[in-house]
Design an enzyme around this catalytic site. Structure first.
Site, PDB file in Angstrom:
ATOM      1  N   SER A   1      94.982  64.096  -7.636  1.00  0.00           N
ATOM      2  CA  SER A   1      93.622  64.640  -7.612  1.00  0.00           C
ATOM      3  C   SER A   1      93.262  65.229  -8.972  1.00  0.00           C
ATOM      4  CB  SER A   1      93.556  65.740  -6.549  1.00  0.00           C
ATOM      5  OG  SER A   1      92.320  66.407  -6.581  1.00  0.00           O
ATOM      6  N   SER A   2      91.978  65.486  -9.172  1.00  0.00           N
ATOM      7  CA  SER A   2      91.535  66.223 -10.360  1.00  0.00           C
ATOM      8  C   SER A   2      90.987  67.601  -9.984  1.00  0.00           C
ATOM      9  CB  SER A   2      90.436  65.452 -11.086  1.00  0.00           C
ATOM     10  OG  SER A   2      90.896  64.183 -11.457  1.00  0.00           O
TER      11      SER A   2
ATOM     12  N   THR B   1      87.259  67.903  -0.204  1.00  0.00           N
ATOM     13  CA  THR B   1      86.654  66.625  -0.577  1.00  0.00           C
ATOM     14  C   THR B   1      86.768  65.558   0.491  1.00  0.00           C
ATOM     15  OG1 THR B   1      86.668  64.878  -2.275  1.00  0.00           O
ATOM     16  CG2 THR B   1      88.792  65.815  -1.700  1.00  0.00           C
TER      17      THR B   1
ATOM     18  N   GLY C   1      83.097  66.686  -8.824  1.00  0.00           N
ATOM     19  CA  GLY C   1      82.778  65.773  -9.918  1.00  0.00           C
ATOM     20  C   GLY C   1      83.924  64.884 -10.361  1.00  0.00           C
ATOM     21  N   GLY C   2      84.939  64.674  -9.525  1.00  0.00           N
ATOM     22  CA  GLY C   2      86.021  63.750  -9.875  1.00  0.00           C
ATOM     23  C   GLY C   2      86.694  64.164 -11.168  1.00  0.00           C
TER      24      GLY C   2
ATOM     25  N   ASP D   1      91.864  57.395  -4.820  1.00  0.00           N
ATOM     26  CA  ASP D   1      92.452  58.238  -5.871  1.00  0.00           C
ATOM     27  C   ASP D   1      93.858  57.778  -6.258  1.00  0.00           C
ATOM     28  OD1 ASP D   1      90.290  59.835  -6.341  1.00  0.00           O
ATOM     29  OD2 ASP D   1      90.970  61.533  -5.155  1.00  0.00           O
TER      30      ASP D   1
ATOM     31  N   ASN E   1      86.008  62.606  -1.054  1.00  0.00           N
ATOM     32  CA  ASN E   1      85.955  61.709  -2.211  1.00  0.00           C
ATOM     33  C   ASN E   1      84.524  61.283  -2.475  1.00  0.00           C
ATOM     34  OD1 ASN E   1      87.014  60.588  -4.470  1.00  0.00           O
ATOM     35  ND2 ASN E   1      87.514  58.636  -3.515  1.00  0.00           N
TER      36      ASN E   1
ATOM     37  N   ARG F   1      95.904  68.393   0.831  1.00  0.00           N
ATOM     38  CA  ARG F   1      95.501  67.075   0.359  1.00  0.00           C
ATOM     39  C   ARG F   1      95.850  66.022   1.417  1.00  0.00           C
ATOM     40  NH1 ARG F   1      92.152  64.602  -3.161  1.00  0.00           N
ATOM     41  NH2 ARG F   1      93.126  63.085  -4.538  1.00  0.00           N
TER      42      ARG F   1
ATOM     43  N   THR G   1      82.532  66.110  -3.239  1.00  0.00           N
ATOM     44  CA  THR G   1      83.527  67.155  -3.156  1.00  0.00           C
ATOM     45  C   THR G   1      82.718  68.426  -3.172  1.00  0.00           C
ATOM     46  OG1 THR G   1      85.121  65.805  -4.321  1.00  0.00           O
ATOM     47  CG2 THR G   1      85.466  68.166  -4.460  1.00  0.00           C
TER      48      THR G   1
HETATM   49  O1  DON Z   1      90.541  64.620  -5.671  1.00  0.00           O
HETATM   50  C1  DON Z   1      89.837  64.149  -6.550  1.00  0.00           C
HETATM   51  O2  DON Z   1      90.059  64.279  -7.739  1.00  0.00           O
HETATM   52  C2  DON Z   1      88.583  63.393  -6.156  1.00  0.00           C
HETATM   53  N1  DON Z   1      88.727  62.804  -4.867  1.00  0.00           N
HETATM   54  C3  DON Z   1      87.427  64.336  -6.213  1.00  0.00           C
HETATM   55  C4  DON Z   1      86.140  63.649  -5.906  1.00  0.00           C
HETATM   56  C5  DON Z   1      84.957  64.400  -6.355  1.00  0.00           C
HETATM   57  O3  DON Z   1      85.034  65.430  -6.963  1.00  0.00           O
HETATM   58  C6  DON Z   1      83.656  63.825  -6.048  1.00  0.00           C
HETATM   59  N2  DON Z   1      82.620  64.762  -6.329  1.00  0.00           N
HETATM   60  N3  DON Z   1      81.613  64.987  -6.564  1.00  0.00           N
END
Ligand code: DON
Length: 583
Positions: free
Chosen positions: A461-462, A408, A481-482, A432, A410, A108, A390
């Site tokens: 993060s998620s 990712t 997908g965050g 984030d 982001n 990360r 991501t």
């Molecule tokens: O780490 C995280 O949770 C976010 N930066 C992830 C971002 C993300 O999945 C965007 N995607 N489509």
């Protein structure tokens, strides 16, 4: 004013620091002497967001590489052909399983040393528009160059050169711009045009290259060649690091060559749990994703999710109520050094039992009544998400190893700055963190003090790379997908382990999502029949429909060694490939 956390329900929570060890990659790079793998007893399988990257992984497996070799090669290929998310300028997580061994790698990004809690606020304490998402002030210190390298060092079999060279070839000799890349460039054109060095490469003549164009990326090729020869030090010092610092300063960033040199990936104890008879491993902090999947599974077991009919409103209601509670606990989380709670508390039998007992089977619990935030006025979270970037890859090899990796930038193309002289985008992962107290981030997530910006800290993060196994069967999966990552991943996992779906079927089934705040179910357009929608509304749920939720990418190894691979037909048909071991 920073919100303080009321810990009525969680008064006993203690400070938790997860065990961690740092690895410093050595140099110079010498080819490893491990011989190629013996003939594969298993098939192999590769699933990623781009067919070209998947092909790269299959070729590595075919040439005797293992899942770690293939994962690194696929991630690097994605950094070339899927630049909206694949990266050298971002970070990620990987869960690796081979036999009894399960490992978790954290690469990360971290906050630069001169980062401060108020760096995204103006004098009045109001958020500065776009400061945490556009331009290099939004960039965390990249972790991918070190992360991919140490993954290969620890688990790869092929020489380092062999896993980097396919990406180098793609950058040097060119690759075909896909309609997907063209669309991503178009939708982010305005941001990309703000940086002349980005526009020069990605908007030649003022517009993105057309789908079908052969695109060469010579600067990225030069960086990859240096990376192949010298490992991550090639990017953490010398001309590449100087180029990053110069580009960052020129556009108001604070990232320095010293930040790059100081970055360390961390091998962590994977988060291990079980559900419905399966063993599961995922990422611990600084990802909240593993904890959300683990808490949800544990609550769903308690409320006997599996005894409700598949596809019923009862099941949807229980999913939503468990997510509501798990995402509320996310408010406590951040970098493991600063977090208010960890698996010891949030996965304890008592806490899960208490949470599950609080679920009303007939009625939605308003999020305002779900701790850990009692008595606080809840901010309204943003509704629509911006397109974000991501990418997940899942790999199984012929030696019984699987790798589940999510990386990712982001948002699509990260902060939008393509570094001249290095040839890659910098992330905008700083968003984030809590960049403005009480305000939701890009994904509508409202987060707490533990996730404040602190120099050197990892932003919460998620991302939820998951490996699950039982009786000789193993699944690796994850999503982009965050905030939707853990919920999309969990639904596919449940489709497999509770419903007994085929892999592709499990990935393609429509999905729903809830994240505590905003207090609404987000449902894919075909996810809820009129009858189920009405039933959920009767129970007090607010429902909003949306396009695709997440992009799940998965592989499965059957007990007899046969493999399956599935990419998400919502987003990228064609990203899955299987290598058959025998006739
Ligand atoms: O780490 C995280 O949770 C976010 N930066 C992830 C971002 C993300 O999945 C965007 N995607 N489509």
């Amino acid at each position: 004013m920073r919100r303080t956390l009321s810990v009525l329900a969680l008064g006993a929570l203690t400070f938790l620091v997860l065990p961690a060890s740092c690895l410093r990659p050595g140099r110079p790079i010498v080819p490893t002497s491990v011989p190629p793998a013996a003939p594969a007893p298993h098939d192999g399988a590769v699933a990623s967001a781009e067919p070209v990257a998947t092909e790269t992984g299959l070729a590595i497996l075919r040439n005797g590489g293992d899942a770690a070799d293939a994962a690194v090669a696929v991630a690097l290929a994605l950094a070339v052909v899927h630049p909206q998310a694949g990266n050298l300028g971002g970070g990620g997580f990987a869960v690796i399983k081979r036999g009894e061994m399960v490992a978790a790698l954290d690469f990360r990004e971290t906050a630069p040393r001169s980062a401060t809690e108020s760096m995204y606020l103006d004098k009045e304490g109001e958020p500065i528009e776009d400061a945490a998402t556009v331009g290099p002030l939004a960039a965390g210190v990249p972790g991918s160059p070190d992360g991919l390298f140490v993954l290969h060092q620890r688990y790869g079999r092929l020489p380092w050169r062999d896993v980097v060279s396919p990406a180098l070839r793609l950058a040097r000799e060119g690759f075909t711009v896909t309609p997907r890349l063209r669309e991503a460039l178009e939708s982010y054109q305005e941001t990309l045009a703000r940086f002349p060095e980005t526009a020069k490469v990605w908007l030649p003549d003022g517009a993105p290259p057309r789908a079908g164009t052969l695109l060469r990326l010579p600067e990225l090729a030069a960086t990859l060649e240096a990376y192949m020869k010298h490992g991550p030090d090639a990017l953490k010092g010398g001309t590449a690091a100087a180029a990053i610092e110069t580009a960052s300063r020129a556009h108001g960033g604070v990232l320095t060559a010293a930040d790059l040199a100081a970055y360390r990936p961390v091998w962590r104890e994977p988060l291990r749990f079980s559900g419905f008879g399966w063993n599961v491993a995922s990422m611990p902090l600084p990802s909240s994703g593993g904890l959300i999947v683990a808490q949800s599974l544990a609550m769903l077991e308690r409320v006997r999710f599996d005894e409700r009919p598949a596809g019923s409103a009862d099941r949807d209601h229980l999913l939503v109520e468990t997510w509501r509670r798990a995402f509320a606990d996310r408010f406590l989380l951040g970098d493991p050094a600063h977090t208010r709670a960890g698996p010891g508390q949030l996965l304890s039998v008592d806490w899960i039992a208490r949470r599950a007992a609080d679920i009303d089977e007939a009625k939605a619990t308003p999020s305002s009544q779900v701790s850990p935030w009692p008595g606080e006025r809840l901010p309204q979270a943003a509704g629509a998400m911006k397109p974000a970037a991501t990418t997940h890859l899942s790999i199984a090899d012929g030696t019984g190893m699987v790798v589940s990796m999510t990386t990712t930038l982001n948002e699509w193309f990260g902060c939008g700055l393509y570094v001249a002289g290095a040839g890659f985008f910098l992330n905008d992962e700083m968003d984030d963190f809590v960049t403005a107290p009480g305000q939701p981030n890009l994904y509508g997530l409202v987060q707490g003090e533990a996730n404040a910006v602190r120099p050197g800290a990892r932003m919460l993060s998620s991302m939820s790379p998951v490996v699950a196994w039982r009786d000789g069967e193993t699944v690796a999966l994850g999503s982009r997908g965050g905030s939707r990552i853990p919920t999309a991943t969990l639904q596919v996992l449940l489709n497999l382990i509770v419903n007994g779906d085929q892999l592709q079927q499990a990935v393609d089934r429509p999905r729903i999502h809830h994240q505590w705040l905003p207090d609404e179910i987000v449902a894919e357009t075909d996810a809820l029949s009129p009858g189920i929608l009405a039933d959920l509304q009767r129970r007090g749920h607010r429902v909003r429909t949306t396009g695709g939720l997440g992009e799940v990418i998965a592989v499965r190894v059957r007990p007899d060694g046969r493999c399956e691979a599935a990419a998400d037909n919502r987003r990228n048909p064609g990203g899955a490939g299987v290598l058959a071991a025998g006739p």
